[in-house]
Design a protein around this motif. Structure first.
Motif, PDB file in Angstrom:
ATOM      1  N   GLU A   1       4.230   5.953  -5.415  1.00  0.00           N
ATOM      2  CA  GLU A   1       4.538   5.843  -6.837  1.00  0.00           C
ATOM      3  C   GLU A   1       3.512   6.317  -7.489  1.00  0.00           C
ATOM      4  OE1 GLU A   1       5.444   1.640  -7.650  1.00  0.00           O
ATOM      5  OE2 GLU A   1       7.430   2.077  -6.910  1.00  0.00           O
ATOM      6  N   ASN A   2       2.401   6.947  -7.023  1.00  0.00           N
ATOM      7  CA  ASN A   2       1.199   7.431  -7.593  1.00  0.00           C
ATOM      8  C   ASN A   2       1.507   9.118  -7.698  1.00  0.00           C
ATOM      9  OD1 ASN A   2      -1.061   8.398  -8.137  1.00  0.00           O
ATOM     10  ND2 ASN A   2      -2.400   7.178  -6.796  1.00  0.00           N
ATOM     11  N   ALA A   3       1.602   9.281  -9.148  1.00  0.00           N
ATOM     12  CA  ALA A   3       2.029  10.493  -9.453  1.00  0.00           C
ATOM     13  C   ALA A   3       1.203  11.452  -9.395  1.00  0.00           C
ATOM     14  CB  ALA A   3       2.544  10.671 -11.027  1.00  0.00           C
ATOM     15  N   GLU A   4      -0.223  11.117  -9.209  1.00  0.00           N
ATOM     16  CA  GLU A   4      -1.442  11.833  -9.177  1.00  0.00           C
ATOM     17  C   GLU A   4      -1.585  12.547  -7.857  1.00  0.00           C
ATOM     18  OE1 GLU A   4      -4.934   9.778 -10.568  1.00  0.00           O
ATOM     19  OE2 GLU A   4      -3.964   9.566 -12.511  1.00  0.00           O
ATOM     20  N   LEU A   5      -0.860  11.847  -6.680  1.00  0.00           N
ATOM     21  CA  LEU A   5      -0.953  12.445  -5.235  1.00  0.00           C
ATOM     22  C   LEU A   5       0.050  13.631  -5.366  1.00  0.00           C
ATOM     23  CD1 LEU A   5      -1.251   9.324  -3.648  1.00  0.00           C
ATOM     24  CD2 LEU A   5      -3.098  10.646  -4.137  1.00  0.00           C
TER      25      LEU A   5
ATOM     26  N   GLU B   1       6.748   7.197   1.272  1.00  0.00           N
ATOM     27  CA  GLU B   1       8.049   6.587   0.976  1.00  0.00           C
ATOM     28  C   GLU B   1       8.875   6.614   2.425  1.00  0.00           C
ATOM     29  OE1 GLU B   1      11.808   7.805  -1.748  1.00  0.00           O
ATOM     30  OE2 GLU B   1       9.968   8.115  -2.517  1.00  0.00           O
TER      31      GLU B   1
ATOM     32  N   LYS C   1       2.361  13.747   0.343  1.00  0.00           N
ATOM     33  CA  LYS C   1       1.879  12.429   0.585  1.00  0.00           C
ATOM     34  C   LYS C   1       2.609  11.596   0.047  1.00  0.00           C
ATOM     35  CE  LYS C   1      -2.586  10.046   0.875  1.00  0.00           C
ATOM     36  NZ  LYS C   1      -3.786  10.165   0.534  1.00  0.00           N
ATOM     37  N   ARG C   2       3.166  11.626  -1.169  1.00  0.00           N
ATOM     38  CA  ARG C   2       3.905  10.568  -1.738  1.00  0.00           C
ATOM     39  C   ARG C   2       5.247  10.470  -0.796  1.00  0.00           C
ATOM     40  NH1 ARG C   2       5.148  12.149  -7.656  1.00  0.00           N
ATOM     41  NH2 ARG C   2       6.033   9.937  -7.700  1.00  0.00           N
TER      42      ARG C   2
ATOM     43  N   THR D   1       0.819  -1.327   0.005  1.00  0.00           N
ATOM     44  CA  THR D   1       0.194  -0.051   0.184  1.00  0.00           C
ATOM     45  C   THR D   1       0.705   1.102   0.052  1.00  0.00           C
ATOM     46  OG1 THR D   1      -1.974  -1.113   1.231  1.00  0.00           O
ATOM     47  CG2 THR D   1      -1.764   1.371   1.266  1.00  0.00           C
TER      48      THR D   1
ATOM     49  N   LYS E   1       3.825   1.786  -0.890  1.00  0.00           N
ATOM     50  CA  LYS E   1       4.690   1.629  -2.306  1.00  0.00           C
ATOM     51  C   LYS E   1       3.746   2.224  -3.283  1.00  0.00           C
ATOM     52  CE  LYS E   1       7.509  -1.282  -5.648  1.00  0.00           C
ATOM     53  NZ  LYS E   1       6.855  -1.153  -6.631  1.00  0.00           N
ATOM     54  N   ALA E   2       2.494   1.631  -3.465  1.00  0.00           N
ATOM     55  CA  ALA E   2       1.600   2.241  -4.552  1.00  0.00           C
ATOM     56  C   ALA E   2       1.295   3.827  -4.270  1.00  0.00           C
ATOM     57  CB  ALA E   2       0.298   1.537  -4.345  1.00  0.00           C
ATOM     58  N   ILE E   3       1.281   4.230  -2.934  1.00  0.00           N
ATOM     59  CA  ILE E   3       0.941   5.709  -2.711  1.00  0.00           C
ATOM     60  C   ILE E   3       2.075   6.367  -3.194  1.00  0.00           C
ATOM     61  CG2 ILE E   3       0.870   7.428  -0.886  1.00  0.00           C
ATOM     62  CD1 ILE E   3      -1.042   5.290   0.746  1.00  0.00           C
TER      63      ILE E   3
END
Length: 65
Positions: free
Chosen positions: A38-42, A51, A46-47, A32, A34-36
């Motif tokens: 790597e999410n360029a839309e966030l 991390e 937050k990213r 979860t 890792k997905a957050i």
């Protein structure tokens, strides 16, 4: 020579993450985060928090007593 270390981060590789709790809760948390991260839309903050949390999870899960 000037170094800009502001964007420098340490992050676990895919094989490092593979060492975290194969099918358990820690593994789900790692995926979860890792997905957050790597999410360029966030938002970048937050990213970055995701991390940082992923790195802490990896260190805590692999630390030797």
């Amino acid at each position: 020579l000037d170094c800009d270390l502001e964007g420098l981060t340490a992050r676990p590789s895919a094989s490092d993450l593979g060492t975290i709790d194969f099918d358990g809760v820690l593994r789900e948390a790692a995926e979860t985060l890792k997905a957050i991260a790597e999410n360029a839309e966030l938002a970048p903050e937050k990213r970055r928090r995701a991390e940082d949390a992923l790195v802490r999870l990896f260190v805590m899960s692999t630390a030797r007593p």
